[in-house]
Write an enzyme that holds these catalytic residues in place. Sequence first.
Site, PDB file in Angstrom:
ATOM      1  N   ASP A 194       0.787  -1.243   0.000  1.00  0.00           N
ATOM      2  CA  ASP A 194       0.000   0.000   0.000  1.00  0.00           C
ATOM      3  C   ASP A 194       0.812   1.282   0.000  1.00  0.00           C
ATOM      4  O   ASP A 194       0.242   2.374  -0.011  1.00  0.00           O
ATOM      5  CB  ASP A 194      -0.959  -0.007   1.197  1.00  0.00           C
ATOM      6  CG  ASP A 194      -0.239  -0.302   2.511  1.00  0.00           C
ATOM      7  OD1 ASP A 194       0.922   0.141   2.678  1.00  0.00           O
ATOM      8  OD2 ASP A 194      -0.837  -0.983   3.363  1.00  0.00           O
TER       9      ASP A 194
ATOM     10  N   HIS B  32       6.232  -8.035  -1.284  1.00  0.00           N
ATOM     11  CA  HIS B  32       5.158  -8.514  -2.153  1.00  0.00           C
ATOM     12  C   HIS B  32       4.816  -7.517  -3.259  1.00  0.00           C
ATOM     13  O   HIS B  32       3.730  -7.532  -3.801  1.00  0.00           O
ATOM     14  CB  HIS B  32       3.913  -8.847  -1.321  1.00  0.00           C
ATOM     15  CG  HIS B  32       4.155  -9.973  -0.364  1.00  0.00           C
ATOM     16  ND1 HIS B  32       3.402 -10.188   0.761  1.00  0.00           N
ATOM     17  CD2 HIS B  32       5.085 -10.964  -0.370  1.00  0.00           C
ATOM     18  CE1 HIS B  32       3.867 -11.246   1.412  1.00  0.00           C
ATOM     19  NE2 HIS B  32       4.880 -11.731   0.745  1.00  0.00           N
TER      20      HIS B  32
END
Length: 244
Positions: free
Chosen positions: A104, A119
């Site tokens: 994010d 990730h």
Amino acid sequence: MDHDRIKEAVALLKQSKKTVALTGAGVSTESGIPDFRGKGGLWSRYDPYEYGTLGAFLNNPPKIWGMLAELLEVVDAKPNSGHTGLANLEEMGLLAGIITQNIDNLHQQGGSSNVLEFHGSFETFTCLSCGEKHLLQYVRETTIPPVCRSCSEILKPDIIFFDEMIPEPVLQETQELLAGTELLLVVGTSCQVQPAVHIPYQVHNNGGRIIEINLEPVLTELAAVSLQGSFTQVVEQLVSQLQD
Ligand code: ZN
């Protein structure tokens, strides 16, 4: 909050010559991003095998973009005081870097400069046909599924799908960051996902100490100090005591 434990953690942070943080979904929940693996999270509503693999994406990009469109809403969040607190620690010379399992971008938005994204990231999108990269802003302003501005192929977010390997450069940078690490802050993660699961053990086996910050501590046998509480509250307390 246990004040003795906070004091112990502050002492460890002051002693350590190199401290690294490993973060997960729990640091973003207070920014309104639900844990994808938690109750009501993305992976409770979309079968990860059907939606979470590169194979699935390549088979049917528009279908997977149905789920990714939801992520687009989710990542429209703001960093919380825990994110900015970790950035303060970096500024104070008390944190060498962050390894995050989150996609994010909130650590960077919170001011941290050395962030390794295990990730991948939802900040950039690559055309698998011509390789051109596109920014989140472009994707926000176009129709779903977004297509490459050069060749009109559907774009893939630069996140790591479940069947993808973590890119070699990221693994290498992770090892470089972990080398000589005397203290690892494990924050907002139960460390159940490969390969992040190995990191606390690696640091521990090399003689490093662990401080865990979790709503429900899971590394109590490994950790020198387990701080049970919310990310923002614990980090705010640590930072304020370190600033004194
Ligand atoms: Zn293209």
